[in-house]
Design a protein around this motif. Sequence first.
Motif, PDB file in Angstrom:
ATOM      1  N   GLU A  44      -0.921   4.143   0.035  1.00 10.89           N
ATOM      2  CA  GLU A  44      -1.743   5.234   0.924  1.00 10.89           C
ATOM      3  C   GLU A  44      -2.665   4.493   1.942  1.00 10.89           C
ATOM      4  O   GLU A  44      -3.155   3.399   1.356  1.00 10.89           O
ATOM      5  CB  GLU A  44      -2.418   6.152  -0.056  1.00 10.89           C
ATOM      6  CG  GLU A  44      -2.738   7.377   0.491  1.00 10.89           C
ATOM      7  CD  GLU A  44      -3.409   8.160  -0.560  1.00 10.89           C
ATOM      8  OE1 GLU A  44      -2.942   8.343  -1.746  1.00 10.89           O
ATOM      9  OE2 GLU A  44      -4.762   8.843  -0.299  1.00 10.89           O
TER      10      GLU A  44
ATOM     11  N   GLN B 206      -3.823   2.595 -10.087  1.00 14.70           N
ATOM     12  CA  GLN B 206      -4.028   2.230  -8.485  1.00 14.70           C
ATOM     13  C   GLN B 206      -5.455   1.761  -7.967  1.00 14.70           C
ATOM     14  O   GLN B 206      -6.359   2.053  -8.639  1.00 14.70           O
ATOM     15  CB  GLN B 206      -3.483   3.727  -7.825  1.00 14.70           C
ATOM     16  CG  GLN B 206      -2.356   3.918  -7.973  1.00 14.70           C
ATOM     17  CD  GLN B 206      -1.867   5.102  -6.745  1.00 14.70           C
ATOM     18  OE1 GLN B 206      -2.565   5.451  -6.148  1.00 14.70           O
ATOM     19  NE2 GLN B 206      -0.391   5.311  -6.680  1.00 14.70           N
TER      20      GLN B 206
ATOM     21  N   VAL C 241      -8.196   0.718  -4.727  1.00 19.94           N
ATOM     22  CA  VAL C 241      -8.642   1.184  -3.288  1.00 19.94           C
ATOM     23  C   VAL C 241      -9.307  -0.012  -2.982  1.00 19.94           C
ATOM     24  O   VAL C 241     -10.357  -0.241  -3.497  1.00 19.94           O
ATOM     25  CB  VAL C 241      -9.429   2.547  -3.384  1.00 19.94           C
ATOM     26  CG1 VAL C 241      -9.478   2.822  -1.572  1.00 19.94           C
ATOM     27  CG2 VAL C 241      -8.657   3.647  -3.990  1.00 19.94           C
TER      28      VAL C 241
ATOM     29  N   THR D   2      -4.667   1.839  -0.577  1.00 23.16           N
ATOM     30  CA  THR D   2      -4.545   1.998  -1.932  1.00 23.16           C
ATOM     31  C   THR D   2      -3.065   1.425  -1.798  1.00 23.16           C
ATOM     32  O   THR D   2      -2.057   1.606  -1.530  1.00 23.16           O
ATOM     33  CB  THR D   2      -4.495   3.731  -2.007  1.00 23.16           C
ATOM     34  OG1 THR D   2      -5.742   4.207  -1.469  1.00 23.16           O
ATOM     35  CG2 THR D   2      -4.442   3.993  -3.430  1.00 23.16           C
TER      36      THR D   2
ATOM     37  N   CYS E  29       0.736  -1.184   0.111  1.00 23.71           N
ATOM     38  CA  CYS E  29      -0.035  -0.009   0.015  1.00 23.71           C
ATOM     39  C   CYS E  29       0.874   1.135  -0.098  1.00 23.71           C
ATOM     40  O   CYS E  29       1.978   1.442   0.439  1.00 23.71           O
ATOM     41  CB  CYS E  29      -0.809   0.139   1.151  1.00 23.71           C
ATOM     42  SG  CYS E  29      -2.111  -1.036   1.249  1.00 23.71           S
TER      43      CYS E  29
END
Lengths: 332, 266
Positions: free
Chosen positions: A125, A147, A149, A138, A123
């Motif tokens: 984020e 990307q 989520v 993310t 990840c």
Amino acid sequence: MSESSGVAVYGEIADGKLLPIALEGLGIGRKLADSLGQEVAAVLAGSDVAGLAAGAFAGGADRVYVVDDPLLKDYQPDAYVSVMEKVIGQVKPRVLIMGQTDVGRDLAPRLAFRLGVPVTMDCVELAIDPASGRLLQTKPVYGGNAQAVFTSDADPQMVTIRTKAMTPLQPDNSRKGEVVKIAAGLDASTIRTKLVDRVIEDVAGIRIEDADVVVAGGRGIGGAEGFAQLEELARLLRGAVGASRPPCDNGWVPDTVQIGLTGKIIAPELYIAVAISGSSQHLSGCSGAKTIVAINKDPEANIFRQARFGVVGDWKKVLPAFTARVKELMAG
Amino acid sequence: MNIIVCVKQVIDPEAPPRSFKIDAGGTRAEMQGAPPVIDPYGEFAVEAALKVKEAAGNGKITALSLGTGLLREVVKKPLAMGADALILLEDAAFAGGDGWSTASALAAAIRKTGEYDLILCGREASDTNAGQTGPGIAAILGLPCVTLVRRIDVAGDTAKVERVTSAGYEVVEVPLPAVMTVSNEIGEPRYPTIKGIMAAKKIEPVVWKPADIGIEPSQVGASGRRLKMNRLFQPVHEGKCELASGETPEEVAANLAARLREAKIF
């Protein structure tokens, strides 16, 4: 699920030290826990590691769980999965953060499958969704072309974090907390894989993951001789030489200097990409650089979409002149 | 020596990044104008299997692929490289899975094949970049697992394996059967030979549906997911590249150096 609470961070240890990734995990863990109004726990597993608890507190932990056992001296998947399963069963965190490292890549998926929960690897984020209170995870997919989520309804919500993607806190040595010891309870006979040897392939000079300046070459360098020229510029700037995947696959440079999704993830101050087209998989490893400078003969090369400064031209002509001018400017 | 290699069909990760597009629904990605390929990471696993079989002097390599719309010329590449058999888990129910549903289906299929000594996967897939399938299969089947493998030496019912680390490598001994994920350091995957391509043409893949591997359709593909994908997007790079100019390459290079110095980059 409702009984789960807090953020647990796996405090990865190597050579008797808490790794930077552990502090990065604590940094983001602290943020997430604060937005949940809950605690941060660090989990330290190893042999003779209790002394590292102070560092974990300074890095943001409220509580430190220590599993100290001679059988945990080296990372060994069966032992570590079993220990972590026990710890997580006792701690019951809502979120579990590990590092996307040699160990995390191996341990996290196994632990997740053992616990019956999903894990989102690598990840870049993490945030708490204010509406649901769940963790928004993310991560780059398609080699960095996109990307995604993700969220999970099950606890712990497990993730690994990319190295250098999260910011550690300023260490606060006045922070203290509770240390909780957990017995490993390991049965040596359940350990199936055996570590026979650990080989360190030394690279001369500064390691690329520690260097402020990295001069990297791609397929277009054409051979080991070309890398000698990159070496000269790197030395001048007190940096290190790296490469995209093709020079490593071709044996022009050692695999340990590969930058990208399948190599090192670096975040230097300055990244000079020479004859590197900028595949997504390579950019995944260097997009954290503060400034990217590209030298490439193809004006359409993808690297120019990421670079701050660039030259369109043949590196064989550009690089010697560039190095010479840098030398003059630094002397002057 | 029975070796199972898990490989998947993916959108071509080597296609130029500018041909990468995400559909309007924001869930699926494609490489416009580029046909799908066998995952390059999976090809390293096929190469590892061939090396192990060659060293053993005998054995059977079964390639195992899961998905929908599997193009035969794509999924047969491991056969053309030298694998002996191909099993396809191909059904609408297998579409849209995550690490959990994929590993569950693959593990069920591997169990059904009966005999296996070594299960090989790529270190990760080039689309999901997760690296969970191998360890997941190992966990489900209760097998030991070594990730990021760059060399495999089998001796009897044990394998001595080199595992890539960021600083070098580890040497690990593991009892078989075991699962391993293979890293690119294993060596360049071989090109299919004409003979291999001809042989692959004659091999009919075995196609299994969820019922064939004793698994409920609700446990596989999208309905077996434990991780929800909320969003898939392309990050925007707002940065503009400032190109140095000049009459000759040497002049351009000198101008770049001067500009970087001016901007206090070095």
